[in-house]
Design a protein around this motif. Structure first.
Motif, short mmCIF file in Angstrom:
data_model
loop_
_atom_site.label_atom_id
_atom_site.label_comp_id
_atom_site.label_asym_id
_atom_site.label_seq_id
_atom_site.Cartn_x
_atom_site.Cartn_y
_atom_site.Cartn_z
N MET A 1 0.84 -1.18 0.00
CA MET A 1 0.00 0.00 0.00
C MET A 1 0.88 1.24 0.00
O MET A 1 1.97 1.24 0.56
N HIS A 2 0.36 2.27 -0.57
CA HIS A 2 1.07 3.54 -0.56
C HIS A 2 0.88 4.20 0.81
O HIS A 2 -0.14 4.03 1.48
N VAL A 3 1.89 4.94 1.23
CA VAL A 3 1.87 5.58 2.55
C VAL A 3 0.64 6.46 2.72
O VAL A 3 -0.02 6.44 3.77
N GLU A 4 0.31 7.23 1.72
CA GLU A 4 -0.85 8.13 1.82
C GLU A 4 -2.16 7.36 1.90
O GLU A 4 -3.11 7.82 2.54
N ASP A 5 -2.24 6.19 1.27
CA ASP A 5 -3.43 5.34 1.39
C ASP A 5 -3.59 4.84 2.82
O ASP A 5 -4.71 4.80 3.36
N ILE A 6 -2.47 4.46 3.43
CA ILE A 6 -2.51 4.01 4.82
C ILE A 6 -2.98 5.14 5.73
O ILE A 6 -3.89 4.97 6.55
N LYS A 7 -2.37 6.31 5.57
CA LYS A 7 -2.73 7.46 6.39
C LYS A 7 -4.19 7.85 6.22
O LYS A 7 -4.89 8.10 7.20
N SER A 8 -4.66 7.90 4.98
CA SER A 8 -6.04 8.33 4.75
C SER A 8 -7.04 7.33 5.33
O SER A 8 -8.06 7.73 5.90
N SER A 9 -6.75 6.04 5.22
CA SER A 9 -7.64 5.03 5.79
C SER A 9 -7.72 5.15 7.30
O SER A 9 -8.80 5.04 7.89
N LEU A 10 -6.57 5.38 7.93
CA LEU A 10 -6.56 5.53 9.39
C LEU A 10 -7.22 6.83 9.83
O LEU A 10 -7.91 6.87 10.85
N ARG A 11 -7.04 7.89 9.07
CA ARG A 11 -7.67 9.18 9.42
C ARG A 11 -9.18 9.12 9.28
O ARG A 11 -9.89 9.78 10.04
N LYS A 12 -9.68 8.33 8.33
CA LYS A 12 -11.13 8.18 8.18
C LYS A 12 -11.74 7.56 9.43
O LYS A 12 -12.84 7.92 9.83
N LYS A 13 -11.01 6.65 10.04
CA LYS A 13 -11.54 5.96 11.21
C LYS A 13 -11.24 6.70 12.51
O LYS A 13 -12.10 6.77 13.39
N TRP A 14 -10.04 7.26 12.66
CA TRP A 14 -9.60 7.84 13.92
C TRP A 14 -9.57 9.36 13.94
O TRP A 14 -9.41 9.95 15.00
N GLY A 15 -9.65 10.00 12.79
CA GLY A 15 -9.59 11.46 12.74
C GLY A 15 -8.17 11.96 12.59
O GLY A 15 -7.91 12.87 11.83
N SER A 16 -7.23 11.36 13.32
CA SER A 16 -5.82 11.71 13.19
C SER A 16 -4.98 10.50 13.58
O SER A 16 -5.45 9.59 14.27
N LEU A 17 -3.74 10.51 13.14
CA LEU A 17 -2.85 9.41 13.48
C LEU A 17 -2.46 9.47 14.96
O LEU A 17 -2.26 8.44 15.59
N SER A 18 -2.41 10.67 15.51
CA SER A 18 -2.07 10.79 16.93
C SER A 18 -3.18 10.22 17.81
O SER A 18 -2.92 9.70 18.90
N ALA A 19 -4.43 10.29 17.36
CA ALA A 19 -5.54 9.70 18.13
C ALA A 19 -5.38 8.19 18.21
O ALA A 19 -5.62 7.59 19.26
#
Length: 94
Positions: A1-19
């Motif tokens: 997976m591309h890094v941005e795909d990983i980040k966007s999928s996680l942000r959709k669920k958690w709002g932010s990576l820090s969350a």
């Protein structure tokens, strides 16, 4: 997976990576560092893969062997300085 795909999928669920990092009881930058740095945190790689519903080796094929075990990114280091006991043997003060 591309890094941005990983980040966007996680942000959709958690709002932010820090969350996500805080939810896992880690430093707020842990998820970002895990995504960007090979070998930073294998348990957090597994947690991210679980959040995405995939296997870690499918997300980061260059970080895992074919059998699914993580590749070690730690450098084998040998000490280049004398230990304190070796200093004393040579009558050199430490």
């Amino acid at each position: 997976m591309h890094v941005e795909d990983i980040k966007s999928s996680l942000r959709k669920k958690w709002g932010s990576l820090s969350a996500l990092s805080r939810h896992r009881g880690k430093n707020q930058n842990a998820a970002t560092q895990t995504i960007a740095t090979p070998g930073y945190s294998v348990p957090l790689e597994q947690a991210i893969a679980d959040e995405l519903g995939r296997e870690p080796r499918d997300i980061w094929p260059n970080r895992y062997h074919f059998d699914g075990s993580p590749i070690s990114f730690r450098a084998e280091r040998t000490p280049t300085v004398l230990t304190c006991a070796a200093h004393r043997q040579n009558e050199v003060t430490a």
